[in-house]
Design a protein around this motif. Structure first.
Motif, PDB file in Angstrom:
ATOM      1  N   ALA A  39      29.071  40.974   6.433  1.00 24.25           N
ATOM      2  CA  ALA A  39      27.841  41.097   7.221  1.00 24.25           C
ATOM      3  C   ALA A  39      27.066  39.788   7.339  1.00 24.25           C
ATOM      4  O   ALA A  39      26.485  39.502   8.373  1.00 24.25           O
ATOM      5  N   GLU A  40      27.076  38.988   6.305  1.00 26.80           N
ATOM      6  CA  GLU A  40      26.306  37.753   6.344  1.00 26.80           C
ATOM      7  C   GLU A  40      27.091  36.566   6.924  1.00 26.80           C
ATOM      8  O   GLU A  40      26.600  35.454   6.934  1.00 26.80           O
ATOM      9  N   HIS A  41      28.294  36.810   7.413  1.00 25.48           N
ATOM     10  CA  HIS A  41      29.128  35.755   7.995  1.00 25.48           C
ATOM     11  C   HIS A  41      29.562  36.171   9.400  1.00 25.48           C
ATOM     12  O   HIS A  41      30.609  36.776   9.579  1.00 25.48           O
ATOM     13  N   PRO A  42      28.764  35.833  10.407  1.00 26.96           N
ATOM     14  CA  PRO A  42      29.094  36.293  11.762  1.00 26.96           C
ATOM     15  C   PRO A  42      30.410  35.731  12.299  1.00 26.96           C
ATOM     16  O   PRO A  42      31.104  36.403  13.038  1.00 26.96           O
ATOM     17  N   ASP A  43      30.792  34.519  11.928  1.00 27.50           N
ATOM     18  CA  ASP A  43      32.068  33.959  12.366  1.00 27.50           C
ATOM     19  C   ASP A  43      33.031  34.035  11.186  1.00 27.50           C
ATOM     20  O   ASP A  43      33.245  33.063  10.456  1.00 27.50           O
ATOM     21  N   LEU A  44      33.606  35.201  11.014  1.00 24.74           N
ATOM     22  CA  LEU A  44      34.458  35.481   9.863  1.00 24.74           C
ATOM     23  C   LEU A  44      35.650  34.536   9.790  1.00 24.74           C
ATOM     24  O   LEU A  44      35.982  34.022   8.722  1.00 24.74           O
ATOM     25  N   MET A  45      36.302  34.291  10.905  1.00 28.40           N
ATOM     26  CA  MET A  45      37.485  33.435  10.911  1.00 28.40           C
ATOM     27  C   MET A  45      37.138  32.005  10.467  1.00 28.40           C
ATOM     28  O   MET A  45      37.863  31.400   9.679  1.00 28.40           O
ATOM     29  N   GLU A  46      36.031  31.497  10.942  1.00 23.91           N
ATOM     30  CA  GLU A  46      35.610  30.150  10.544  1.00 23.91           C
ATOM     31  C   GLU A  46      35.277  30.104   9.051  1.00 23.91           C
ATOM     32  O   GLU A  46      35.624  29.142   8.353  1.00 23.91           O
ATOM     33  N   THR A  47      34.614  31.135   8.577  1.00 25.56           N
ATOM     34  CA  THR A  47      34.255  31.197   7.163  1.00 25.56           C
ATOM     35  C   THR A  47      35.507  31.231   6.298  1.00 25.56           C
ATOM     36  O   THR A  47      35.595  30.506   5.295  1.00 25.56           O
ATOM     37  N   ILE A  48      36.497  32.047   6.668  1.00 22.34           N
ATOM     38  CA  ILE A  48      37.745  32.117   5.902  1.00 22.34           C
ATOM     39  C   ILE A  48      38.472  30.779   5.965  1.00 22.34           C
ATOM     40  O   ILE A  48      38.981  30.283   4.952  1.00 22.34           O
ATOM     41  N   GLU A  49      38.503  30.153   7.139  1.00 24.29           N
ATOM     42  CA  GLU A  49      39.157  28.845   7.271  1.00 24.29           C
ATOM     43  C   GLU A  49      38.502  27.810   6.361  1.00 24.29           C
ATOM     44  O   GLU A  49      39.190  27.004   5.720  1.00 24.29           O
ATOM     45  N   THR A  50      37.191  27.845   6.280  1.00 26.31           N
ATOM     46  CA  THR A  50      36.468  26.923   5.403  1.00 26.31           C
ATOM     47  C   THR A  50      36.854  27.155   3.942  1.00 26.31           C
ATOM     48  O   THR A  50      37.113  26.204   3.196  1.00 26.31           O
ATOM     49  N   GLU A  51      36.908  28.407   3.545  1.00 19.57           N
ATOM     50  CA  GLU A  51      37.279  28.732   2.164  1.00 19.57           C
ATOM     51  C   GLU A  51      38.719  28.313   1.878  1.00 19.57           C
ATOM     52  O   GLU A  51      39.011  27.776   0.806  1.00 19.57           O
ATOM     53  N   LEU A  52      39.629  28.506   2.826  1.00 15.61           N
ATOM     54  CA  LEU A  52      41.024  28.090   2.650  1.00 15.61           C
ATOM     55  C   LEU A  52      41.120  26.574   2.527  1.00 15.61           C
ATOM     56  O   LEU A  52      41.929  26.055   1.745  1.00 15.61           O
ATOM     57  N   GLY A  53      40.306  25.870   3.277  1.00 14.98           N
ATOM     58  CA  GLY A  53      40.273  24.413   3.171  1.00 14.98           C
ATOM     59  C   GLY A  53      39.846  23.954   1.791  1.00 14.98           C
ATOM     60  O   GLY A  53      40.395  22.989   1.244  1.00 14.98           O
ATOM     61  N   LYS A  54      38.881  24.652   1.209  1.00 15.78           N
ATOM     62  CA  LYS A  54      38.426  24.311  -0.146  1.00 15.78           C
ATOM     63  C   LYS A  54      39.535  24.574  -1.157  1.00 15.78           C
ATOM     64  O   LYS A  54      39.750  23.773  -2.077  1.00 15.78           O
ATOM     65  N   ILE A  55      40.258  25.695  -1.001  1.00 18.37           N
ATOM     66  CA  ILE A  55      41.390  25.992  -1.888  1.00 18.37           C
ATOM     67  C   ILE A  55      42.427  24.877  -1.790  1.00 18.37           C
ATOM     68  O   ILE A  55      42.912  24.359  -2.798  1.00 18.37           O
ATOM     69  N   ALA A  56      42.776  24.497  -0.558  1.00 16.74           N
ATOM     70  CA  ALA A  56      43.777  23.447  -0.346  1.00 16.74           C
ATOM     71  C   ALA A  56      43.335  22.133  -0.988  1.00 16.74           C
ATOM     72  O   ALA A  56      44.137  21.434  -1.621  1.00 16.74           O
ATOM     73  N   ASP A  57      42.057  21.800  -0.859  1.00 20.41           N
ATOM     74  CA  ASP A  57      41.530  20.568  -1.429  1.00 20.41           C
ATOM     75  C   ASP A  57      41.679  20.562  -2.948  1.00 20.41           C
ATOM     76  O   ASP A  57      42.161  19.590  -3.528  1.00 20.41           O
ATOM     77  N   PHE A  58      41.273  21.651  -3.590  1.00 19.96           N
ATOM     78  CA  PHE A  58      41.373  21.711  -5.051  1.00 19.96           C
ATOM     79  C   PHE A  58      42.824  21.782  -5.517  1.00 19.96           C
ATOM     80  O   PHE A  58      43.173  21.211  -6.555  1.00 19.96           O
ATOM     81  N   GLU A  59      43.696  22.459  -4.766  1.00 18.17           N
ATOM     82  CA  GLU A  59      45.115  22.489  -5.123  1.00 18.17           C
ATOM     83  C   GLU A  59      45.727  21.094  -5.007  1.00 18.17           C
ATOM     84  O   GLU A  59      46.520  20.694  -5.860  1.00 18.17           O
ATOM     85  N   ASP A  60      45.349  20.348  -3.992  1.00 13.96           N
ATOM     86  CA  ASP A  60      45.827  18.975  -3.839  1.00 13.96           C
ATOM     87  C   ASP A  60      45.380  18.115  -5.022  1.00 13.96           C
ATOM     88  O   ASP A  60      46.168  17.339  -5.579  1.00 13.96           O
ATOM     89  N   LYS A  61      44.134  18.243  -5.403  1.00 11.98           N
ATOM     90  CA  LYS A  61      43.615  17.463  -6.527  1.00 11.98           C
ATOM     91  C   LYS A  61      44.333  17.818  -7.821  1.00 11.98           C
ATOM     92  O   LYS A  61      44.672  16.936  -8.618  1.00 11.98           O
ATOM     93  N   LEU A  62      44.588  19.105  -8.034  1.00 11.98           N
ATOM     94  CA  LEU A  62      45.286  19.544  -9.231  1.00 11.98           C
ATOM     95  C   LEU A  62      46.713  18.983  -9.253  1.00 11.98           C
ATOM     96  O   LEU A  62      47.192  18.507 -10.280  1.00 11.98           O
ATOM     97  N   GLU A  63      47.383  19.012  -8.112  1.00 12.42           N
ATOM     98  CA  GLU A  63      48.737  18.475  -8.013  1.00 12.42           C
ATOM     99  C   GLU A  63      48.754  16.976  -8.328  1.00 12.42           C
ATOM    100  O   GLU A  63      49.629  16.506  -9.055  1.00 12.42           O
TER     101      GLU A  63
END
Length: 69
Positions: A39-63
């Motif tokens: 409900a608090e995220h009107p552009d759901l796809m953009e919000t999920i993409e942003t979260e996936l980008g953060k996951i990818a960033d931290f996974e890259d750093k861990l690697e």
């Protein structure tokens, strides 16, 4: 025998990065499965993409940490 300071710093960084990955994975899970979280995220796809980008960033750093240090 106690771990050296370098080993403790590296272990702490690994735990931090893994924790951040878990945090953003949970955010995506909530967005995908909990309509109340959407409900608090009107552009759901953009919000999920942003979260996936953060996951990818931290996974890259861990690697990089594991590969080079």
């Amino acid at each position: 025998m106690s771990k050296s300071l370098n080993e403790r710093i590296k272990a702490g960084m690994e735990m931090y990065l893994e924790g951040q990955i878990c945090k953003y994975k949970m955010n995506v899970e909530v967005l995908l499965h909990n309509q109340a979280g959407v409900a608090e995220h009107p552009d759901l796809m953009e919000t999920i993409e942003t979260e996936l980008g953060k996951i990818a960033d931290f996974e890259d750093k861990l690697e990089v940490l594991k590969k080079h240090f």
